[in-house]
Design a protein around this motif. Structure first.
Motif, PDB file in Angstrom:
ATOM      1  N   THR A 167      38.574  35.904  42.428  1.00 23.92           N
ATOM      2  CA  THR A 167      37.758  36.960  43.047  1.00 23.92           C
ATOM      3  C   THR A 167      36.279  36.715  42.811  1.00 23.92           C
ATOM      4  O   THR A 167      35.443  36.930  43.705  1.00 23.92           O
ATOM      5  N   SER A 168      35.925  36.263  41.619  1.00 21.59           N
ATOM      6  CA  SER A 168      34.513  36.005  41.316  1.00 21.59           C
ATOM      7  C   SER A 168      33.966  34.886  42.205  1.00 21.59           C
ATOM      8  O   SER A 168      32.796  34.927  42.621  1.00 21.59           O
ATOM      9  N   GLN A 169      34.796  33.891  42.516  1.00 18.64           N
ATOM     10  CA  GLN A 169      34.355  32.823  43.406  1.00 18.64           C
ATOM     11  C   GLN A 169      34.155  33.342  44.831  1.00 18.64           C
ATOM     12  O   GLN A 169      33.201  32.952  45.507  1.00 18.64           O
ATOM     13  N   LEU A 170      35.048  34.208  45.291  1.00 15.26           N
ATOM     14  CA  LEU A 170      34.887  34.793  46.621  1.00 15.26           C
ATOM     15  C   LEU A 170      33.606  35.599  46.727  1.00 15.26           C
ATOM     16  O   LEU A 170      32.910  35.552  47.746  1.00 15.26           O
ATOM     17  N   ASN A 282      33.869  20.133  48.039  1.00 16.65           N
ATOM     18  CA  ASN A 282      33.043  20.534  49.181  1.00 16.65           C
ATOM     19  C   ASN A 282      33.872  20.856  50.416  1.00 16.65           C
ATOM     20  O   ASN A 282      33.527  21.748  51.196  1.00 16.65           O
ATOM     21  N   ILE A 283      34.971  20.131  50.616  1.00 14.07           N
ATOM     22  CA  ILE A 283      35.813  20.369  51.794  1.00 14.07           C
ATOM     23  C   ILE A 283      36.465  21.738  51.715  1.00 14.07           C
ATOM     24  O   ILE A 283      36.478  22.507  52.691  1.00 14.07           O
ATOM     25  N   ASN A 284      37.019  22.077  50.555  1.00 11.97           N
ATOM     26  CA  ASN A 284      37.642  23.385  50.399  1.00 11.97           C
ATOM     27  C   ASN A 284      36.609  24.509  50.434  1.00 11.97           C
ATOM     28  O   ASN A 284      36.892  25.603  50.929  1.00 11.97           O
ATOM     29  N   LEU A 285      35.421  24.236  49.911  1.00 10.61           N
ATOM     30  CA  LEU A 285      34.361  25.242  49.978  1.00 10.61           C
ATOM     31  C   LEU A 285      34.016  25.546  51.435  1.00 10.61           C
ATOM     32  O   LEU A 285      33.891  26.716  51.833  1.00 10.61           O
ATOM     33  N   PHE A 286      33.867  24.497  52.247  1.00 11.91           N
ATOM     34  CA  PHE A 286      33.585  24.701  53.668  1.00 11.91           C
ATOM     35  C   PHE A 286      34.750  25.400  54.361  1.00 11.91           C
ATOM     36  O   PHE A 286      34.547  26.242  55.243  1.00 11.91           O
ATOM     37  N   SER A 287      35.983  25.072  53.983  1.00 10.48           N
ATOM     38  CA  SER A 287      37.155  25.693  54.595  1.00 10.48           C
ATOM     39  C   SER A 287      37.180  27.192  54.320  1.00 10.48           C
ATOM     40  O   SER A 287      37.451  28.005  55.224  1.00 10.48           O
ATOM     41  N   ILE A 288      36.879  27.573  53.078  1.00 10.20           N
ATOM     42  CA  ILE A 288      36.870  28.997  52.735  1.00 10.20           C
ATOM     43  C   ILE A 288      35.736  29.721  53.455  1.00 10.20           C
ATOM     44  O   ILE A 288      35.907  30.849  53.945  1.00 10.20           O
ATOM     45  N   THR A 290      34.568  28.938  56.359  1.00 10.06           N
ATOM     46  CA  THR A 290      35.008  29.069  57.755  1.00 10.06           C
ATOM     47  C   THR A 290      35.912  30.277  57.940  1.00 10.06           C
ATOM     48  O   THR A 290      35.747  31.068  58.888  1.00 10.06           O
ATOM     49  N   ILE A 291      36.879  30.461  57.040  1.00  9.35           N
ATOM     50  CA  ILE A 291      37.801  31.600  57.133  1.00  9.35           C
ATOM     51  C   ILE A 291      37.053  32.916  56.969  1.00  9.35           C
ATOM     52  O   ILE A 291      37.265  33.881  57.728  1.00  9.35           O
ATOM     53  N   MET A 292      36.146  32.971  55.999  1.00 10.38           N
ATOM     54  CA  MET A 292      35.379  34.196  55.775  1.00 10.38           C
ATOM     55  C   MET A 292      34.474  34.493  56.962  1.00 10.38           C
ATOM     56  O   MET A 292      34.277  35.659  57.333  1.00 10.38           O
ATOM     57  N   SER A 293      33.927  33.451  57.580  1.00 11.11           N
ATOM     58  CA  SER A 293      33.055  33.653  58.746  1.00 11.11           C
ATOM     59  C   SER A 293      33.831  34.260  59.907  1.00 11.11           C
ATOM     60  O   SER A 293      33.291  35.093  60.656  1.00 11.11           O
ATOM     61  N   LEU A 294      35.081  33.846  60.081  1.00  9.97           N
ATOM     62  CA  LEU A 294      35.903  34.428  61.145  1.00  9.97           C
ATOM     63  C   LEU A 294      36.093  35.932  60.924  1.00  9.97           C
ATOM     64  O   LEU A 294      35.920  36.725  61.873  1.00  9.97           O
ATOM     65  N   PHE A 295      36.434  36.332  59.719  1.00  6.91           N
ATOM     66  CA  PHE A 295      36.654  37.754  59.434  1.00  6.91           C
ATOM     67  C   PHE A 295      35.345  38.550  59.512  1.00  6.91           C
ATOM     68  O   PHE A 295      35.359  39.741  59.852  1.00  6.91           O
ATOM     69  N   LEU A 296      34.218  37.904  59.242  1.00 10.91           N
ATOM     70  CA  LEU A 296      32.936  38.594  59.334  1.00 10.91           C
ATOM     71  C   LEU A 296      32.506  38.792  60.788  1.00 10.91           C
ATOM     72  O   LEU A 296      31.933  39.833  61.139  1.00 10.91           O
ATOM     73  N   LEU A 297      32.768  37.808  61.637  1.00 14.82           N
ATOM     74  CA  LEU A 297      32.230  37.841  62.995  1.00 14.82           C
ATOM     75  C   LEU A 297      33.165  38.497  64.003  1.00 14.82           C
ATOM     76  O   LEU A 297      32.693  39.004  65.039  1.00 14.82           O
ATOM     77  N   PHE A 298      34.451  38.488  63.733  1.00 11.88           N
ATOM     78  CA  PHE A 298      35.400  39.027  64.717  1.00 11.88           C
ATOM     79  C   PHE A 298      35.102  40.478  65.092  1.00 11.88           C
ATOM     80  O   PHE A 298      35.039  40.804  66.295  1.00 11.88           O
ATOM     81  N   PRO A 299      34.900  41.398  64.144  1.00  9.65           N
ATOM     82  CA  PRO A 299      34.597  42.784  64.558  1.00  9.65           C
ATOM     83  C   PRO A 299      33.279  42.905  65.303  1.00  9.65           C
ATOM     84  O   PRO A 299      33.134  43.740  66.203  1.00  9.65           O
ATOM     85  N   VAL A 300      32.302  42.052  64.952  1.00  8.02           N
ATOM     86  CA  VAL A 300      31.008  42.074  65.655  1.00  8.02           C
ATOM     87  C   VAL A 300      31.205  41.664  67.112  1.00  8.02           C
ATOM     88  O   VAL A 300      30.638  42.286  68.033  1.00  8.02           O
ATOM     89  N   ALA A 301      31.980  40.599  67.329  1.00  6.61           N
ATOM     90  CA  ALA A 301      32.228  40.142  68.701  1.00  6.61           C
ATOM     91  C   ALA A 301      32.975  41.198  69.505  1.00  6.61           C
ATOM     92  O   ALA A 301      32.685  41.405  70.698  1.00  6.61           O
ATOM     93  N   PHE A 302      33.910  41.890  68.881  1.00 11.43           N
ATOM     94  CA  PHE A 302      34.701  42.899  69.590  1.00 11.43           C
ATOM     95  C   PHE A 302      33.832  44.066  70.032  1.00 11.43           C
ATOM     96  O   PHE A 302      33.925  44.546  71.178  1.00 11.43           O
TER      97      PHE A 302
END
Length: 408
Positions: A167-170, A282-288, A290-302
């Motif tokens: 959780t602290s990393q998130l 670095n790869i896993n950091l970018f992957s996480i 990416t996932i967080m960006s989807l959850f952040l932007l989806f409601p904005v786009a809707f």
């Protein structure tokens, strides 16, 4: 009666082995006589025989005789000493290291090639989609969604080790995900308004904001050489903007906002250091992110653009659903691929080398987009773009000359 016999050990097969002579006195005339010439091919068993002979054991002088060795053993001894004098690396190990270094160099070159190739195709497909489907928030959300699917696919098939995140990393990654989301959104907004070449010319001002934010938030004051390298960047972008055929303020400020957010991400990555374990590379950091960006932007786009990707809406707008969907999917794949390869390169090279590679990539993208879309470019516009990119390259070289801190 005693006699003195000289034993000569020589090797004609190797020029590096010196002739060794051993002289001793035979205390017992009844002891066996040996032909000195034949001793050059005598094994160690002869020495043991001499020491254990009852005829020769009566004298203590035999204890001082050196062990007899064969030519082959002398060669092995020489190789062992030579390898130890070279730091313990044999010729085979040196050749293996050279082959490994060549493999790594070729692999890194392939990564740079893929980075450029994916970026070129992303800009081409993305621009084609944005021309007929001017909804940058939805397009960016789709791209994050495609990236998220790729990430879960990669983890599910064990193509890359899944991280054990806390959780602290998130919490620490969340600010990085926010500015990453805004940076890509503003880039797509700019690409939808102006030419691809002009967007990337404006984005060449990233070093200017990097220096500015480092001074404001990190207290890192730039040197005179760094400041001098920023002048051609700012001047070149200004000159290119004044002569850009597709110029409009919405596209210009969107690209500038992209610079601000992406460089804020770099500063935040220093201030909010993520505690990494072996699985958090670095790869896993970018992957996480990416996932967080989807959850952040989806409601904005809707809420901003509604559901614009349904086949019913696309058909009512007179769009080719299959063609648009294919290009949007390819743009999303290239979007995630070029950014992930960028992180893979950053994991293998220094930030300065990565910055130089990014500068070259921007040149390649600008040239290919001008040729593909047949963008009208005036000589003064080309001059301004060239000056800006030369300033970026100069900035990268100056940063590489930064003295390393001395070890205590």
């Amino acid at each position: 009666m005693s006699s003195t016999t000289a034993f000569t050990f020589s090797s004609t097969s190797s020029p590096f082995l010196k002739t060794r002579k051993t002289s001793f006195q035979n205390p017992n005339p009844n002891c066996y006589r040996f032909n000195p010439v034949r001793l050059s091919t005598t094994s160690k068993s002869l020495d043991l025989c001499l020491r254990s002979s009852p005829l020769c054991s009566s004298s203590s002088r035999w204890s001082s005789i050196p062990s007899l060795v064969t030519d082959r053993e002398m060669k092995n001894d020489f190789k062992t000493k030579a390898s130890s004098s070279d730091g313990g690396a044999s010729a085979d190990e040196v050749e293996t290291e050279k082959a490994g270094a060549l493999t790594k160099t070729l692999q890194l070159g392939a990564y740079f090639g893929l980075w450029y190739l994916f970026n070129i195709y992303f800009n081409i497909y993305n621009k084609q989609v944005l021309k007929v489907f001017p909804f940058p928030v939805t397009i960016t959300t789709v791209q994050f969604a495609v990236g998220t699917v790729i990430v879960f696919f990669m983890w599910a098939l064990n193509l890359h080790k899944k991280p054990q995140i806390t959780t602290s990393q998130l919490v620490a990654i969340l600010p990085l995900a926010m500015v990453h989301t805004l940076g890509n959104l503003f880039t797509n907004m700019s690409l939808g308004k102006v030419a691809v070449s002009f967007t990337h010319t404006i984005k060449a001002m990233e070093p200017f904001f990097s220096v500015l934010f480092s001074a404001l938030f990190m207290g890192e004051m730039p040197s005179l050489l760094v400041v001098s390298s920023l002048l051609p960047i700012v001047g070149g972008v200004a000159l290119a903007s004044m002569t850009e055929a597709s110029f409009n303020w919405a596209g210009f400020w969107a690209a500038m906002a992209s610079n601000v957010t992406f460089q804020s991400r770099n500063v935040l990555s220093k201030k909010f250091m993520v505690k990494k374990d072996q699985s958090m590379d670095n790869i896993n950091l970018f992957s996480i992110i990416t996932i967080m960006s989807l959850f952040l932007l989806f409601p904005v786009a809707f809420f901003m653009e509604g559901v614009k990707v349904s086949p019913a809406y696309l058909q009512s707008a007179g769009l080719n659903v299959r063609d648009l969907g294919t290009k949007a999917l390819l743009a999303g794949l290239c979007f995630h691929a070029y950014q992930q390869v960028s992180y893979m390169i950053l994991q293998r090279v220094s930030p300065v080398t990565h910055s130089v590679g990014n500068c070259v990539k921007r040149v390649v993208v600008i040239v290919t987009s001008v040729l593909f879309f047949r963008t009208p470019v005036s000589p003064i516009n080309s001059l301004g773009t060239g000056i800006a990119l030369a300033g970026v390259f100069l900035y990268s070289r100056i940063k590489s000359l930064k003295p390393k801190p001395k070890a205590a």
